[in-house]
Scaffold this motif. Structure first.
Motif, PDB file in Angstrom:
ATOM      1  N   GLN A  81       5.232 -32.026  31.799  1.00  0.00           N
ATOM      2  CA  GLN A  81       6.084 -32.757  32.695  1.00  0.00           C
ATOM      3  C   GLN A  81       7.130 -33.564  32.229  1.00  0.00           C
ATOM      4  O   GLN A  81       7.410 -34.794  32.479  1.00  0.00           O
ATOM      5  N   LEU A  82       7.884 -32.907  31.162  1.00  0.00           N
ATOM      6  CA  LEU A  82       8.928 -33.836  30.448  1.00  0.00           C
ATOM      7  C   LEU A  82      10.279 -33.442  31.374  1.00  0.00           C
ATOM      8  O   LEU A  82      10.558 -32.373  31.737  1.00  0.00           O
ATOM      9  N   THR A  83      10.595 -34.692  31.806  1.00  0.00           N
ATOM     10  CA  THR A  83      12.259 -34.743  32.563  1.00  0.00           C
ATOM     11  C   THR A  83      13.125 -33.976  31.774  1.00  0.00           C
ATOM     12  O   THR A  83      13.191 -33.781  30.632  1.00  0.00           O
ATOM     13  N   PRO A  84      14.007 -33.235  32.441  1.00  0.00           N
ATOM     14  CA  PRO A  84      15.266 -32.628  32.006  1.00  0.00           C
ATOM     15  C   PRO A  84      16.163 -33.647  31.089  1.00  0.00           C
ATOM     16  O   PRO A  84      16.041 -34.637  31.482  1.00  0.00           O
ATOM     17  N   GLY A  85      16.587 -32.868  29.748  1.00  0.00           N
ATOM     18  CA  GLY A  85      17.285 -33.577  28.770  1.00  0.00           C
ATOM     19  C   GLY A  85      16.788 -33.073  27.335  1.00  0.00           C
ATOM     20  O   GLY A  85      15.862 -32.274  27.194  1.00  0.00           O
ATOM     21  N   PRO A  86      17.546 -33.643  26.467  1.00  0.00           N
ATOM     22  CA  PRO A  86      17.251 -33.302  25.171  1.00  0.00           C
ATOM     23  C   PRO A  86      16.022 -33.912  24.434  1.00  0.00           C
ATOM     24  O   PRO A  86      15.788 -35.124  24.854  1.00  0.00           O
TER      25      PRO A  86
END
Length: 135
Positions: A81-86
């Motif tokens: 569940q990592l949110t979108p982004g680098p």
């Protein structure tokens, strides 16, 4: 006048019924599976860290990571569940078979997904970790 009102009411009811049944787009977060390897063999019991975006530093100048997991027997560690982004992933530890400190790291960008296909598989190969003795 009554006819216009009825037509307006019918159109409004039809619109409510049709458009209330439409699904709204759901953005799924990413699951990142990191697999640690040395000479194509899994490396267990190594801490795997990540940070999102620009790294934060503590008062000593050390990078503050947001999460850590220990690699499993198959060399894997899954961050869910990592949110979108680098993101930056790193792993380092002492390998008995090399008798040296080894390290592996990579950057990945988790993208927005509209279906539940948000899994990323990353293979990290260990290399010798050389620290500068000059500070």
């Amino acid at each position: 006048m009554k006819t216009n009102f009825r037509i307006t009411l019918i159109v409004w009811l039809f619109s409510v019924i049709v458009f209330s049944g439409c699904e709204k787009a759901v953005v799924y977060n990413g699951n990142v599976n990191v697999v640690l390897q040395y000479h194509q063999r899994p490396v267990p019991d190594i801490p795997v860290y990540y940070y999102a975006g620009i790294p934060l530093k503590d008062c000593s100048g050390n990078t503050r990571y947001q999460s850590m997991q220990i690699s499993a027997a198959d060399g894997s560690a899954t961050f869910r569940q990592l949110t979108p982004g680098p993101y930056h992933f790193t792993a380092s530890g002492f390998l008995k078979e090399t008798n040296k400190m080894m390290r592996a790291d990579t950057d990945i960008t988790v993208r927005k997904r509209y279906r539940d296909e948000s899994n990323y598989q990353i293979g990290l190969s260990f290399v010798e970790f050389r620290q500068s003795l000059n500070g």
